[in-house]
Design a protein around this motif. Structure first.
Motif, PDB file in Angstrom:
ATOM      1  N   GLY A 182       0.743  -1.141   0.020  1.00 46.36           N
ATOM      2  CA  GLY A 182       0.066  -0.044  -0.067  1.00 46.36           C
ATOM      3  C   GLY A 182       0.854   1.378  -0.102  1.00 46.36           C
ATOM      4  O   GLY A 182       0.467   2.240  -0.553  1.00 46.36           O
ATOM      5  N   VAL A 183       1.915   1.235   0.684  1.00 43.93           N
ATOM      6  CA  VAL A 183       2.987   2.414   0.441  1.00 43.93           C
ATOM      7  C   VAL A 183       3.849   2.390  -0.509  1.00 43.93           C
ATOM      8  O   VAL A 183       4.677   3.599  -0.403  1.00 43.93           O
ATOM      9  CB  VAL A 183       3.727   2.531   2.028  1.00 43.93           C
ATOM     10  N   VAL A 184       3.913   1.487  -1.194  1.00 45.04           N
ATOM     11  CA  VAL A 184       5.039   1.344  -2.379  1.00 45.04           C
ATOM     12  C   VAL A 184       4.432   1.918  -3.684  1.00 45.04           C
ATOM     13  O   VAL A 184       4.943   2.543  -4.557  1.00 45.04           O
ATOM     14  CB  VAL A 184       5.453  -0.129  -2.612  1.00 45.04           C
ATOM     15  N   ILE A 185       2.984   1.799  -4.050  1.00 40.29           N
ATOM     16  CA  ILE A 185       2.285   2.128  -5.237  1.00 40.29           C
ATOM     17  C   ILE A 185       2.091   3.591  -5.056  1.00 40.29           C
ATOM     18  O   ILE A 185       1.192   3.850  -4.154  1.00 40.29           O
ATOM     19  CB  ILE A 185       1.076   1.172  -5.420  1.00 40.29           C
ATOM     20  N   PRO A 186       2.439   4.422  -5.817  1.00 44.02           N
ATOM     21  CA  PRO A 186       2.094   5.845  -5.827  1.00 44.02           C
ATOM     22  C   PRO A 186       0.669   6.116  -6.133  1.00 44.02           C
ATOM     23  O   PRO A 186       0.125   5.498  -7.099  1.00 44.02           O
ATOM     24  CB  PRO A 186       3.073   6.726  -6.868  1.00 44.02           C
ATOM     25  N   PRO A 187      -0.061   7.067  -5.781  1.00 39.54           N
ATOM     26  CA  PRO A 187       0.513   7.918  -4.894  1.00 39.54           C
ATOM     27  C   PRO A 187       0.246   7.847  -3.366  1.00 39.54           C
ATOM     28  O   PRO A 187      -0.873   7.853  -2.945  1.00 39.54           O
ATOM     29  CB  PRO A 187      -0.385   9.341  -5.235  1.00 39.54           C
ATOM     30  N   SER A 188       1.481   7.075  -2.808  1.00 41.99           N
ATOM     31  CA  SER A 188       1.390   6.880  -1.613  1.00 41.99           C
ATOM     32  C   SER A 188       1.740   8.051  -0.647  1.00 41.99           C
ATOM     33  O   SER A 188       2.481   8.779  -0.879  1.00 41.99           O
ATOM     34  CB  SER A 188       2.182   5.524  -1.016  1.00 41.99           C
ATOM     35  N   VAL A 189       1.362   7.736   0.867  1.00 43.39           N
ATOM     36  CA  VAL A 189       1.619   9.004   1.581  1.00 43.39           C
ATOM     37  C   VAL A 189       3.186   9.078   1.872  1.00 43.39           C
ATOM     38  O   VAL A 189       3.654  10.153   1.749  1.00 43.39           O
ATOM     39  CB  VAL A 189       0.944   8.621   3.042  1.00 43.39           C
ATOM     40  N   PRO A 190       4.060   7.585   1.995  1.00 41.80           N
ATOM     41  CA  PRO A 190       5.256   7.959   2.274  1.00 41.80           C
ATOM     42  C   PRO A 190       6.174   8.316   1.044  1.00 41.80           C
ATOM     43  O   PRO A 190       6.908   8.970   1.118  1.00 41.80           O
ATOM     44  CB  PRO A 190       5.892   6.356   2.551  1.00 41.80           C
ATOM     45  N   MET A 191       5.470   8.057  -0.326  1.00 37.21           N
ATOM     46  CA  MET A 191       6.135   8.487  -1.544  1.00 37.21           C
ATOM     47  C   MET A 191       6.278  10.003  -1.533  1.00 37.21           C
ATOM     48  O   MET A 191       6.993  10.740  -2.034  1.00 37.21           O
ATOM     49  CB  MET A 191       5.510   7.658  -2.585  1.00 37.21           C
ATOM     50  N   ILE A 192       4.964  10.510  -1.202  1.00 41.86           N
ATOM     51  CA  ILE A 192       4.447  11.808  -1.359  1.00 41.86           C
ATOM     52  C   ILE A 192       5.759  12.854  -0.278  1.00 41.86           C
ATOM     53  O   ILE A 192       6.171  13.635  -0.706  1.00 41.86           O
ATOM     54  CB  ILE A 192       3.127  12.301  -1.101  1.00 41.86           C
ATOM     55  N   ILE A 193       5.750  12.024   0.779  1.00 38.57           N
ATOM     56  CA  ILE A 193       6.583  12.744   1.807  1.00 38.57           C
ATOM     57  C   ILE A 193       7.949  12.662   1.413  1.00 38.57           C
ATOM     58  O   ILE A 193       8.934  13.749   1.541  1.00 38.57           O
ATOM     59  CB  ILE A 193       6.555  12.098   3.361  1.00 38.57           C
ATOM     60  N   TYR A 194       8.421  11.598   0.755  1.00 39.78           N
ATOM     61  CA  TYR A 194       9.716  11.520   0.205  1.00 39.78           C
ATOM     62  C   TYR A 194       9.959  12.510  -1.044  1.00 39.78           C
ATOM     63  O   TYR A 194      11.059  13.415  -0.999  1.00 39.78           O
ATOM     64  CB  TYR A 194       9.844  10.016  -0.273  1.00 39.78           C
TER      65      TYR A 194
END
Length: 188
Positions: free
Chosen positions: A46-58
């Motif tokens: 769930g956090v690997v596929i964009p637009p994920s919350v961690p990817m946006i923060i990154y």
């Protein structure tokens, strides 16, 4: 993967998939703890596929770093050893700190180091997010295990024991994510 792409959250993915999948797995004869640990491990996508919350923060952190002077440091001259140490730091941090906070703490420290090694910042983004996602199934934080426990009504201790094979599999995948692009010359 569809739920992961919509939610951007490991816990939401675990809850959404688990609510419908666990009863079916039980009908198919899966042991309850195994079914619960399977959905908890699956929720990490769930956090690997964009637009994920961690990817946006990154991405936001990358913009901050791009506009400021960074201090880089080295621990060894061997990039494979350095990357193994970086992975160890990421995994250890993911055990004790939730993903978004860990990204905010680790990225400004590790990104200058890995870029100095020639690692592409996008490749590193995938490394750090996958590594921290593994923390979602490693106690004490282990948010996906708590969700799986709630969805399946199984004690956390039972799911924690059953998650070990999935944890080892995810760590193996992380090492492939780290080293395959480097060995193929695709990073940097």
């Amino acid at each position: 993967m569809f739920f992961a792409a919509i939610s951007g959250s490991g816990a939401a993915t675990t809850a959404a998939v688990g609510s419908s999948l666990v009863p079916e797995l039980r009908k198919k004869g899966y042991e309850p703890a195994s079914a619960a640990s399977l959905i908890a491990a699956s929720g990490t996508i769930g956090v690997v596929i964009p637009p994920s919350v961690p990817m946006i923060i990154y991405a936001v952190i990358m913009l901050v770093i791009a506009t400021s002077a960074v201090l880089s440091w080295t621990l060894s001259t061997n990039p494979f050893v350095i990357m193994l140490l970086v992975v160890a730091v990421i995994l250890l941090t993911g055990v004790f700190i939730e993903t978004a906070s860990a990204l905010i703490i680790l990225t400004p420290v590790l990104l200058p180091l890995v870029t100095q090694l020639g690692i592409d910042p996008i490749h590193f983004g995938l490394i750090i997010v996958v590594g921290l996602a593994i923390g979602m199934i490693t106690p004490p934080v282990a948010i996906n295990l708590y969700v799986a426990s709630s969805v399946t009504q199984l004690p956390l201790e039972r799911i924690t024991r059953a998650i070990i094979p999935y944890l080892l599999g995810l760590i193996s995948v992380l090492l492939l994510v780290v080293y395959v692009p480097i060995l193929l010359g695709l990073s940097g």
